[in-house]
Scaffold this active site. Structure first.
Site, short mmCIF file in Angstrom:
data_model
loop_
_atom_site.label_atom_id
_atom_site.label_comp_id
_atom_site.label_asym_id
_atom_site.label_seq_id
_atom_site.Cartn_x
_atom_site.Cartn_y
_atom_site.Cartn_z
N ASP A 61 33.10 50.53 -25.99
CA ASP A 61 32.64 51.23 -25.06
C ASP A 61 34.01 51.87 -24.01
O ASP A 61 33.94 52.19 -23.11
CB ASP A 61 31.87 50.63 -24.03
CG ASP A 61 30.39 50.19 -24.59
OD1 ASP A 61 29.75 51.19 -24.83
OD2 ASP A 61 30.06 48.90 -25.09
N GLU A 66 36.22 54.85 -16.69
CA GLU A 66 35.90 54.78 -15.26
C GLU A 66 35.57 53.09 -14.76
O GLU A 66 35.87 52.91 -13.74
CB GLU A 66 34.62 55.55 -14.87
CG GLU A 66 34.18 55.40 -13.46
CD GLU A 66 33.09 56.27 -13.19
OE1 GLU A 66 33.17 57.45 -12.30
OE2 GLU A 66 31.80 56.18 -13.71
N ASP A 67 35.08 52.50 -15.83
CA ASP A 67 34.57 51.05 -15.37
C ASP A 67 35.99 50.21 -15.29
O ASP A 67 35.71 49.06 -14.90
CB ASP A 67 33.76 50.61 -16.51
CG ASP A 67 32.36 51.31 -16.36
OD1 ASP A 67 32.03 51.64 -15.30
OD2 ASP A 67 31.75 51.61 -17.52
N ARG A 86 33.13 44.06 -22.75
CA ARG A 86 34.12 44.99 -22.21
C ARG A 86 35.23 44.61 -21.19
O ARG A 86 35.89 45.24 -20.67
CB ARG A 86 32.90 45.90 -21.28
CG ARG A 86 32.29 46.63 -22.05
CD ARG A 86 31.58 48.06 -21.54
NE ARG A 86 32.74 48.69 -21.07
CZ ARG A 86 32.77 50.00 -20.35
NH1 ARG A 86 31.57 50.16 -19.71
NH2 ARG A 86 33.75 50.78 -20.17
N ARG A 134 26.37 44.24 -13.81
CA ARG A 134 27.66 44.24 -13.99
C ARG A 134 28.61 43.87 -12.72
O ARG A 134 29.72 43.33 -13.15
CB ARG A 134 28.25 45.42 -14.92
CG ARG A 134 27.28 46.04 -15.72
CD ARG A 134 27.65 45.17 -17.18
NE ARG A 134 27.01 45.79 -18.15
CZ ARG A 134 27.35 46.76 -19.14
NH1 ARG A 134 28.40 47.54 -18.49
NH2 ARG A 134 26.71 47.38 -19.93
N HIS A 164 24.58 51.35 -13.62
CA HIS A 164 25.55 51.49 -12.53
C HIS A 164 25.04 52.22 -11.44
O HIS A 164 23.97 53.14 -11.55
CB HIS A 164 26.71 52.25 -13.32
CG HIS A 164 27.41 51.37 -14.18
ND1 HIS A 164 28.14 51.72 -15.54
CD2 HIS A 164 27.72 50.00 -14.12
CE1 HIS A 164 28.57 50.81 -16.09
NE2 HIS A 164 28.91 49.83 -15.26
N ILE A 245 24.80 55.65 -25.74
CA ILE A 245 25.33 54.51 -25.48
C ILE A 245 25.64 54.49 -24.08
O ILE A 245 26.36 53.86 -23.55
CB ILE A 245 26.57 54.28 -26.23
CG1 ILE A 245 27.72 55.28 -26.10
CG2 ILE A 245 26.26 53.79 -27.67
CD1 ILE A 245 29.05 54.95 -26.64
N CYS A 251 31.43 58.27 -16.18
CA CYS A 251 32.13 57.21 -16.96
C CYS A 251 33.23 57.45 -17.68
O CYS A 251 34.09 56.74 -18.21
CB CYS A 251 31.16 56.70 -17.89
SG CYS A 251 29.53 56.58 -17.31
#
Ligand code: GLY
Length: 256
Positions: A61, A66-67, A86, A134, A164, A245, A251
């Site tokens: 991923d 961005e995460d 992740r 998350r 999110h 996904i 993202c």
């Protein structure tokens, strides 16, 4: 104005990315690479400098860069992704951040706090943070206290339906807020000019504003028209492989 955008190339392992929509099928790597190139081209048209990081094969991923961090005008906050596959992605963003922020202005969300950048929406000097599967309460507490050190503010938004925060709501400046599903009637967003995203196009709630252009996912004509009617320049980019996904336009980059 955004000057810089960080992206990370999709890995070949992308087809193993986490998904809540297996019925859409697995992403096609070659098509994802092509779509990613067009995404970068669209960003270049918005006048930003692109920093393109190499793929991380170990992390399916990881193109959803961005995460891994939240980048503000005053500080960079390295995230602590809340899912084990992740979690270590954020370690691979730090060297790049050091090129843009002094070491003392790089902050970290630490365990047991978790936070993913997709849960953070910037509106001027205020940051809305989604409490999600998350991003946890401790992560939000740490995040808001870091913001306050720099004269910025943050507030928590409870999520019920989406992965999110920015899966369902996005700010496109000038008081305009794209809202879908659970966000349409949330009191925290009453003061904005809300552009209601129809259920049939809910994926397109995830658009990005970059320097008076709004990048919109290809194939969502009602959303495109609503945004054009507000006077923005619109560029459409196909993200079909990333959608498979659970990924969207925001993202795929860190904009700052
Ligand atoms: N597949 C993107 C994510 O779950 O974070």
């Amino acid at each position: 104005m955004f000057k810089n955008v960080i992206v990370r190339k999709p890995s070949k392992t992308l087809c193993e990315g986490i998904t809540s929509a297996p019925e859409l099928g697995k992403p096609d790597y070659n098509l994802a690479i092509e779509q990613h190139k067009l995404y970068v081209e669209a960003l270049k048209k918005c006048g930003v400098n692109i920093i393109e990081l190499e793929a991380l094969e170990e992390f399916p991923d990881s193109c959803f860069v961005e995460d891994t961090a939240v980048l503000t005008k005053k500080c960079a906050i390295v995230a602590n992704p809340g899912i084990s596959s992740r979690n270590k992605e954020s370690l691979y963003i730090i060297d790049t951040l050091k090129k843009f922020y002094p070491k003392e202005n790089i902050e970290y969300i630490k365990s047991p706090g978790t936070l993913e950048g997709g849960d953070v929406m910037m509106v001027g000097n205020h940051f809305y943070v989604g409490k999600s599967a998350r991003t946890n309460k401790e992560g939000i507490t740490q995040f808001i206290s870091i913001l306050e050190k720099y004269g910025l503010t943050g507030s928590e938004i409870a999520l019920e339906e989406v992965l999110h925060l920015k899966t369902g709501i996005n700010y496109i400046e000038n008081n305009n807020m794209l809202v879908s599903g659970e966000f349409i009637n949330k009191k925290e967003f009453e003061r904005y000019n809300k552009i209601i995203i129809p259920q049939s196009e809910s994926y397109a709630a995830n658009c990005i504003y970059v320097n008076n252009t709004v990048i919109v996912p290809l194939g969502y004509p009602k959303v495109k028209e609503s945004i054009e009617n507000l006077g923005y320049n619109v560029i459409c980019v196909d993200t079909s492989e990333f959608r498979k996904i659970d990924g969207g336009l925001s993202c795929l980059s860190l904009r700052f």
